[in-house]
Write an enzyme that holds these catalytic residues in place. Structure first.
Site, short mmCIF file in Angstrom:
data_model
loop_
_atom_site.label_atom_id
_atom_site.label_comp_id
_atom_site.label_asym_id
_atom_site.label_seq_id
_atom_site.Cartn_x
_atom_site.Cartn_y
_atom_site.Cartn_z
N ASP A 1 -82.48 2.45 -3.00
CA ASP A 1 -83.27 1.23 -3.06
C ASP A 1 -82.33 0.03 -3.16
O ASP A 1 -81.26 0.11 -3.75
CB ASP A 1 -84.16 1.23 -4.30
CG ASP A 1 -85.45 2.00 -4.06
OD1 ASP A 1 -85.91 2.02 -2.92
OD2 ASP A 1 -85.98 2.57 -5.03
N ASP B 1 -88.41 4.62 -7.58
CA ASP B 1 -88.98 4.21 -8.86
C ASP B 1 -90.50 4.21 -8.88
O ASP B 1 -91.10 4.14 -9.95
CB ASP B 1 -88.47 2.83 -9.26
CG ASP B 1 -88.81 1.77 -8.21
OD1 ASP B 1 -89.49 2.10 -7.22
OD2 ASP B 1 -88.39 0.61 -8.38
N ASP C 1 -92.86 7.12 -4.32
CA ASP C 1 -91.53 7.68 -4.07
C ASP C 1 -91.44 9.16 -4.43
O ASP C 1 -90.47 9.83 -4.07
CB ASP C 1 -90.46 6.93 -4.87
CG ASP C 1 -90.27 5.50 -4.38
OD1 ASP C 1 -90.45 5.28 -3.18
OD2 ASP C 1 -89.94 4.64 -5.20
#
Length: 905
Positions: A332, A639, A643
């Site tokens: 990310d 997170d 996901d």
């Protein structure tokens, strides 16, 4: 007095009565009252299963087929009057059990410490303010706030629910999420699975938001009544352990056959049956690496503790070793590569005018200064309208504490917008009094925007924020310097791209009046006025560029995934040196188009891409599977609740410990306590060190066992007496060997772990290099020991004296071999001698214990040993050092051969 909640049928009660029964209010409990209830009800946790005590662990060490054989040997020794042998074997068993029990006891305490690090947090209303508490601190009467991705911390009676869907499969067996309705009142006999006005501890919020009244904690929850425990999940043996155990079993079978053949040969030669039996037992003990499981546990436990120091918590033990194998890290951007501390730096209008925003952080200290010239009346009005939307369409909180400091909670984007509103004297509390909230569309990644509906005198005011692409279809006009003008889509997109090209995260703001007869929903927003753009910047983490550079040297490709605009993503990627000037980003739309054409199209798209923009969390799974099809070993960070599929599908899932949802954390193998990409890279390094130490320990234990087998095979082949007695073999393998193998498990890194390409995930632990080193070591140590034994006998030495020398020689061989085991590719002379004091002390202790035994009258009679002269000890050391020379020559040969092979390629 609060009635007991254990029998209360909260699903039958109206909201007001449920709140009254628990003496709660819209502001939640006071801190004082919550503390009183916590003392009365206890913590909100299920009882932790009582761990076995030390003595129980000690007794468990005797439950092993190998131990049964040794116990049988003890009984046989007692039966034939060999009291000394029986006592010695018994002492060795006690020592072995003591070491094993201490290690298990320490592992349990480490698991307890890990459990304390994994405390979940939940948002609660206390004293009228939203605070984050550990779930264990919840008490009946608390008001809990839930959102998508949260795990329900206690049994709740819902007071408010907006599009709430909850996965209760662990409790009811229902595989689909359940819709919840806070206004419903159920019949008394309604089963748990149909109580739509309640949420139960342990369930997962898959969509929506809610506010709930805690009605049951700890054992008074449905989970508590079912006595569910998550501890059983840890009973599965990691794949690495399973591979080692399979190897050990195969080795055991092969060695038992070898031992059986030796026994038959010795029986045919007239060797006493008792001696044959005891020797067979001792050889089995020496050849089977019974200390390997304990050594593996030590290696992985040490790596776990090292990782915690580097901000990585290991949830699954095998992930310690697996992370070191990854070839791709899909990371990310927000919060992992950047600080996740968004600051609104610029407000841009579509005629080229705008404001520069000074100040930073969560403190609303700063000004909005015009980009050009003086502030124009039309610009001030546009800024006020935009700031009003930023404050009203917002789910974060920003408040000033008693000490004057400002504290923000909620989404980072919303916090940055609140700071911007405050700088323009738009206080959210006062605005909400002026424009009361009537309805809300919460932000979801798939939606791409959020909206609120407010009462404004005789009209209804709509406030919308989100990605410009999402807002453009809703808008018919835009704010100009002299009033609203028709929407110019090209102009708006050009302004946005100019901001994104500078690395900004761009958010559009719009407002309008609500005249739609339909419900306030995402599909019904239209005829809005596009007010302007807010450019927010999220600074890179200082450690991120260096961490990515380390990955490049280590042969690991890093992919950046973000929901930001492609221009923003590429700007950040270039700062990180992830993308060059000519590279482009793959967008979520391109991925969707490729998916429609099939897996090959997706693979062609992801094969050479390192930057993904405007990708949804669901598309992470597409990227992960594509990379895996191309032979990559993938680690992925995440997170959010969406996901979870990608985290589970990846070879190694890494969740954010701070901002990650409970769903993401439970789907991952590792947690980052600082949400920092550099910590992932540190974890990779520790994983590679762990794998190296496993190989070092395996090599040491197997090679020394192989040497003893070679020694006995040669003695039997040349019709010589047994070179070592059974008790001497037990001493050699269960005492001196064990002390040194622990030191290898604690080896620090060699310093070049991140300068080598990743090992193949399909590589066997016993690859050709390992087999070659074991064979050469076993033959050299076993052959030299046999030569020494036979030469001494030819010189007229008595058998007991010759055995004394061979035993000392084997201990010296172990002392040398443990240092040969410290590296597969580096000379022993390039290894720092004092960077592993445990190994050095263990080696010295092994030699010292043996020398003490040679001078101890008791051990002289038990082991059949006696002191030797310093010259004799030096001569045996010289022979042992030949093993060092042999391994150095093998290393040089291997390096030369690898160089020649690389030249041919």
């Amino acid at each position: 007095m609060i009635d007991s909640d254990s029998q209360r049928q909260w699903h039958c009660l109206p909201l007001t009565e449920a709140t009254a029964r628990l003496n709660s209010s819209e502001d939640g409990l006071s801190t004082t009252e919550a503390a009183r209830r916590l003392a009365s009800y206890g913590t909100n946790a299920l009882p932790v299963p009582q761990l076995p005590g030390f003595w129980r662990l000690f007794l468990r060490q005797f439950v092993s087929p190998l131990i049964y054989v040794l116990l049988a040997a003890t009984v046989v020794s007692l039966g034939v009057g060999e009291l000394i042998d029986a006592i010695f074997i018994g002492l060795v068993l006690l020592l072995n059990a003591l070491i094993g029990a201490l290690q298990e006891y320490h592992a349990q305490r480490s698991a307890e410490a890990l459990r304390n690090l994994l405390v979940s947090q939940t948002r609660v209303l206390r004293d009228g303010e939203i605070v984050e508490l550990a779930t264990g601190q919840l008490v009946p009467g608390d008001l809990v706030l839930l959102s998508s991705g949260d795990r329900v911390p206690a049994d709740l009676r819902l007071l408010e629910a907006r599009g709430l869907e909850v996965d209760e499969s662990f409790l009811t067996g229902e595989s689909l999420p359940v819709n919840k309705d806070s206004q419903a009142i159920c019949e008394p006999d309604t089963p748990v699975a149909e109580r739509c006005n309640q949420c139960f501890a342990g369930s997962l919020v898959t969509a929506g938001r809610a506010r709930g009244l805690v009605v049951g904690t700890g054992l008074n929850t449905e989970m508590g009544r079912l006595s569910l425990s998550l501890e059983s999940a840890d009973l599965v043996r990691p794949p690495l352990f399973q591979r080692i155990e399979r190897f050990s079993k195969r080795l055991t079978v092969a060695l038992l056959i070898t031992v059986a053949l030796l026994a038959m040969i010795e029986l045919a030669r007239g060797t006493p049956v008792l001696v044959i039996f005891m020797t067979a037992v001792a050889l089995a003990v020496s050849a089977i690496p019974e200390g390997l499981p304990m050594a593996l546990t030590i290696v992985l436990s040490v790596s776990m503790r090292r990782m915690v120091k580097r901000h990585v918590i290991v949830r699954k033990l095998v992930a310690v070793e697996s992370l070191g194998s990854c070839t791709v890290i899909a990371a990310d951007k927000t919060g992992t590569l950047t600080l996740n501390q968004l600051v609104a730096r610029e407000v841009a209008f579509f005629d080229g005018r705008g404001f520069h925003v000074t100040g930073g952080g969560t403190e609303p200290i700063g000004d909005c200064l015009p980009l050009e010239g003086e502030v124009q009346p039309g610009d001030a009005e546009r800024l006020a309208r935009l700031s009003r939307v930023a404050a009203l369409c917002n789910e974060a909180e920003l408040r000033q504490l008693e000490g004057g400091q400002w504290h923000g909670s909620g989404d980072a984007v919303d916090q940055a917008l609140l700071v911007l509103a405050h700088k323009n004297h738009q206080a959210p509390g006062q605005l909400l009094d002026r424009y009361p909230l009537q309805a809300q569309i919460h932000y979801e990644p798939a939606l791409g925007f959020a909206a609120t509906l407010h009462r404004d005198d005789g009209r209804q005011l709509v406030c919308v924020k989100g990605a410009l692409e999402k807002l453009l279809p809703m808008c018919s006009h835009m704010a100009g310097a002299d009033g609203d003008i028709p929407l110019d889509r090209k102009l708006a997109l050009a302004r946005m791209q100019e901001l994104a090209g500078r690395g900004a995260r761009v958010l559009a703001m719009a407002e309008g009046s609500w005249h739609n007869r339909h419900s306030f929903a995402a599909d019904n927003l239209e005829n809005l006025c596009l007010l302007g753009l807010v450019a927010m910047f999220d600074p890179l983490r200082d450690s991120a560029p260096d961490a990515i550079a380390q990955c490049r040297v280590a042969g690991i490709n890093v992919c950046m995934l973000t929901g930001d605009h492609p221009h923003t993503a590429l700007s950040i990627a270039r700062e990180l040196d992830l993308a060059g000037k000519g590279e482009t980003a793959v967008t979520g739309m391109q991925l969707a188009d490729a998916e429609a054409r099939g897996g090959q199209a997706v693979d062609a798209l992801t094969g050479g891409t390192r930057v993904y923009a405007r990708v949804s969390p669901e598309q992470k799974l597409t990227i992960v599977r594509s990379l895996q099809r191309q032979g990559e070993f993938v680690a992925v960070t995440g997170d959010g609740v969406n996901d979870a599929p990608a985290l589970k599908a990846a070879h190694v899932g890494v969740a954010m410990g701070r901002r990650g949802t409970d769903v993401a954390k439970e789907s991952a193998d590792l947690l980052l306590t600082d949400d920092n990409f550099a910590s992932v890279v540190s974890g990779v390094e520790e994983g590679r060190i762990a794998y190296q130490n496993i190989r070092k320990t395996v090599f040491f234990l197997v090679s020394t066992g192989a040497a003893e087998i070679v020694l006995f095979l040669l003695a039997s082949a040349f019709a010589l007496p047994l070179p070592l007695t059974p008790v001497q073999l037990l001493w050699l393998n269960l005492v001196t060997n064990s002390l040194q193998s622990i030191g290898l498990a604690l080896e620090p890194g060699e310093g070049d772990e991140m300068q080598k390409p990743p090992r193949s995930p399909r590589e066997s632990l016993f690859n050709p290099s390992m087999v070659r080193r074991v064979v050469v070591s076993g033959v050299v140590m076993g052959g030299l020991s046999f030569f020494c034994f036979s030469w001494l006998l030819r010189q007229g030495w008595e058998i007991e004296t010759a055995r004394n020398s061979v035993l000392l020689l084997m201990v010296l061989f172990e002392n040398v071999q443990v240092f040969n085991s410290r590296s597969e590719s580096r000379s022993i002379f390039r290894q720092p001698l004092f960077n592993n004091p445990v190994l050095l002390l263990g080696t010295l202790a092994a030699q010292a214990i043996h020398i003490l035994a040679m001078y101890s009258p008791l051990m002289q009679s038990v082991l059949g040993v006696s002191p030797v002269s310093l010259a004799h000890w030096g001569a045996l050391l010289s022979v042992a050092l030949l093993q060092l020379a042999t391994m150095q020559l093998l290393l040089l040969f291997s390096k030369r051969r690898d160089h020649e092979n690389s030249m041919k390629e």
